[in-house]
Design a protein around this motif. Structure first.
Motif, PDB file in Angstrom:
ATOM      1  N   TYR A   1       4.277  -5.454  12.594  1.00 60.00           N
ATOM      2  CA  TYR A   1       5.229  -4.392  12.282  1.00 60.00           C
ATOM      3  C   TYR A   1       4.818  -3.706  10.985  1.00 60.00           C
ATOM      4  CZ  TYR A   1       7.877  -6.924  15.738  1.00 60.00           C
ATOM      5  OH  TYR A   1       8.251  -7.534  16.900  1.00 60.00           O
ATOM      6  N   VAL A   2       5.375  -2.528  10.763  1.00 60.98           N
ATOM      7  CA  VAL A   2       5.167  -1.810   9.508  1.00 60.98           C
ATOM      8  C   VAL A   2       6.535  -1.383   8.994  1.00 60.98           C
ATOM      9  CG1 VAL A   2       4.152   0.210   8.394  1.00 60.98           C
ATOM     10  CG2 VAL A   2       2.903  -0.962  10.200  1.00 60.98           C
ATOM     11  N   LEU A   3       6.825  -1.780   7.762  1.00 54.82           N
ATOM     12  CA  LEU A   3       8.061  -1.376   7.107  1.00 54.82           C
ATOM     13  C   LEU A   3       7.731  -0.256   6.133  1.00 54.82           C
ATOM     14  CD1 LEU A   3       8.553  -4.335   8.090  1.00 54.82           C
ATOM     15  CD2 LEU A   3      10.120  -4.546   6.180  1.00 54.82           C
ATOM     16  N   LEU A   4       8.280   0.911   6.371  1.00 55.75           N
ATOM     17  CA  LEU A   4       8.119   2.038   5.461  1.00 55.75           C
ATOM     18  C   LEU A   4       9.306   2.025   4.512  1.00 55.75           C
ATOM     19  CD1 LEU A   4       6.560   4.690   4.746  1.00 55.75           C
ATOM     20  CD2 LEU A   4       8.164   5.860   6.277  1.00 55.75           C
ATOM     21  N   TYR A   5       9.020   2.047   3.203  1.00 58.31           N
ATOM     22  CA  TYR A   5      10.106   1.978   2.236  1.00 58.31           C
ATOM     23  C   TYR A   5       9.811   2.871   1.045  1.00 58.31           C
ATOM     24  CZ  TYR A   5       7.156  -1.262  -0.428  1.00 58.31           C
ATOM     25  OH  TYR A   5       6.131  -1.827  -1.131  1.00 58.31           O
ATOM     26  N   GLU A   6      10.883   3.142   0.310  1.00 57.27           N
ATOM     27  CA  GLU A   6      10.774   3.977  -0.882  1.00 57.27           C
ATOM     28  C   GLU A   6      11.385   3.232  -2.058  1.00 57.27           C
ATOM     29  OE1 GLU A   6      11.386   8.589  -2.002  1.00 57.27           O
ATOM     30  OE2 GLU A   6      12.936   7.693  -0.753  1.00 57.27           O
TER      31      GLU A   6
ATOM     32  N   ARG B   1       0.817  -1.216   0.000  1.00 53.64           N
ATOM     33  CA  ARG B   1       0.000   0.000   0.000  1.00 53.64           C
ATOM     34  C   ARG B   1       0.855   1.272   0.000  1.00 53.64           C
ATOM     35  NH1 ARG B   1      -2.199  -1.098   6.075  1.00 53.64           N
ATOM     36  NH2 ARG B   1      -0.406  -0.298   7.204  1.00 53.64           N
ATOM     37  N   LYS B   2       0.283   2.308  -0.585  1.00 53.89           N
ATOM     38  CA  LYS B   2       0.944   3.609  -0.611  1.00 53.89           C
ATOM     39  C   LYS B   2       0.869   4.236   0.774  1.00 53.89           C
ATOM     40  CE  LYS B   2      -0.383   4.405  -5.377  1.00 53.89           C
ATOM     41  NZ  LYS B   2      -1.235   5.185  -6.270  1.00 53.89           N
ATOM     42  N   ALA B   3       1.977   4.796   1.230  1.00 54.33           N
ATOM     43  CA  ALA B   3       2.010   5.479   2.521  1.00 54.33           C
ATOM     44  C   ALA B   3       1.559   6.922   2.384  1.00 54.33           C
ATOM     45  CB  ALA B   3       3.412   5.431   3.112  1.00 54.33           C
ATOM     46  N   ASP B   4       1.684   7.452   1.174  1.00 51.10           N
ATOM     47  CA  ASP B   4       1.329   8.844   0.895  1.00 51.10           C
ATOM     48  C   ASP B   4       0.657   8.878  -0.481  1.00 51.10           C
ATOM     49  OD1 ASP B   4       1.201  11.549   0.272  1.00 51.10           O
ATOM     50  OD2 ASP B   4       3.328  11.938   0.641  1.00 51.10           O
TER      51      ASP B   4
ATOM     52  N   LEU C   1       6.521   5.899  -2.219  1.00 51.32           N
ATOM     53  CA  LEU C   1       6.647   5.735  -0.771  1.00 51.32           C
ATOM     54  C   LEU C   1       5.548   4.781  -0.327  1.00 51.32           C
ATOM     55  CD1 LEU C   1       8.216   6.656   1.748  1.00 51.32           C
ATOM     56  CD2 LEU C   1       6.493   8.440   2.027  1.00 51.32           C
ATOM     57  N   ARG C   2       5.957   3.615   0.168  1.00 52.36           N
ATOM     58  CA  ARG C   2       4.986   2.557   0.467  1.00 52.36           C
ATOM     59  C   ARG C   2       5.259   1.942   1.823  1.00 52.36           C
ATOM     60  NH1 ARG C   2       2.076   0.450  -4.175  1.00 52.36           N
ATOM     61  NH2 ARG C   2       2.364   1.966  -5.814  1.00 52.36           N
ATOM     62  N   GLU C   3       4.290   1.164   2.290  1.00 51.29           N
ATOM     63  CA  GLU C   3       4.476   0.483   3.564  1.00 51.29           C
ATOM     64  C   GLU C   3       3.949  -0.941   3.479  1.00 51.29           C
ATOM     65  OE1 GLU C   3       2.573   2.966   6.436  1.00 51.29           O
ATOM     66  OE2 GLU C   3       0.579   2.493   5.727  1.00 51.29           O
ATOM     67  N   LEU C   4       4.666  -1.798   4.160  1.00 52.45           N
ATOM     68  CA  LEU C   4       4.310  -3.207   4.204  1.00 52.45           C
ATOM     69  C   LEU C   4       3.953  -3.573   5.634  1.00 52.45           C
ATOM     70  CD1 LEU C   4       4.225  -6.155   3.116  1.00 52.45           C
ATOM     71  CD2 LEU C   4       6.647  -6.285   3.735  1.00 52.45           C
TER      72      LEU C   4
END
Length: 99
Positions: free
Chosen positions: A73-78, A52-55, A61-64
């Motif tokens: 947990y949430v992994l924020l990645y680009e 999913r998109k974080a923004d 910019l996405r998060e898993l």
């Protein structure tokens, strides 16, 4: 195709912090939590755009979300380019600033 995954220094520190926290409670749980995060990263290596998109204004910019027990947990990645992504942060979903 397998994407190259890099870790921002903050993400490395997050993983160390989360592992250390679990370690104070239960060694087996700490190992399972780390394994769940690694499994999530393996998913990102294959399908980085599936998360999913974080923004809404930044499609790269996405998060898993990574399930673990009653939360996870949430992994924020680009996504950096056609072959590379960078994990920026790793948070437990019950942390105040997980997002």
């Amino acid at each position: 195709m397998s994407w190259q995954v890099r870790y921002a220094p903050a993400a490395r520190e997050d993983i160390k912090r989360l592992y250390a926290f679990q370690l104070t409670h239960d060694l087996a749980a700490a190992r399972r939590a780390l394994a769940a995060i690694v499994k999530g990263v393996e998913l990102l290596q294959q399908f980085p755009f599936a998360c999913r998109k974080a923004d809404p204004d930044n499609p790269l910019l996405r998060e898993l979300p990574v399930s673990f027990g009653a939360s996870g947990y949430v992994l924020l990645y680009e996504i950096n380019d056609d072959t590379t992504l960078t994990i920026l942060t790793v948070r437990h979903q019950r942390e105040d600033d997980y997002h």
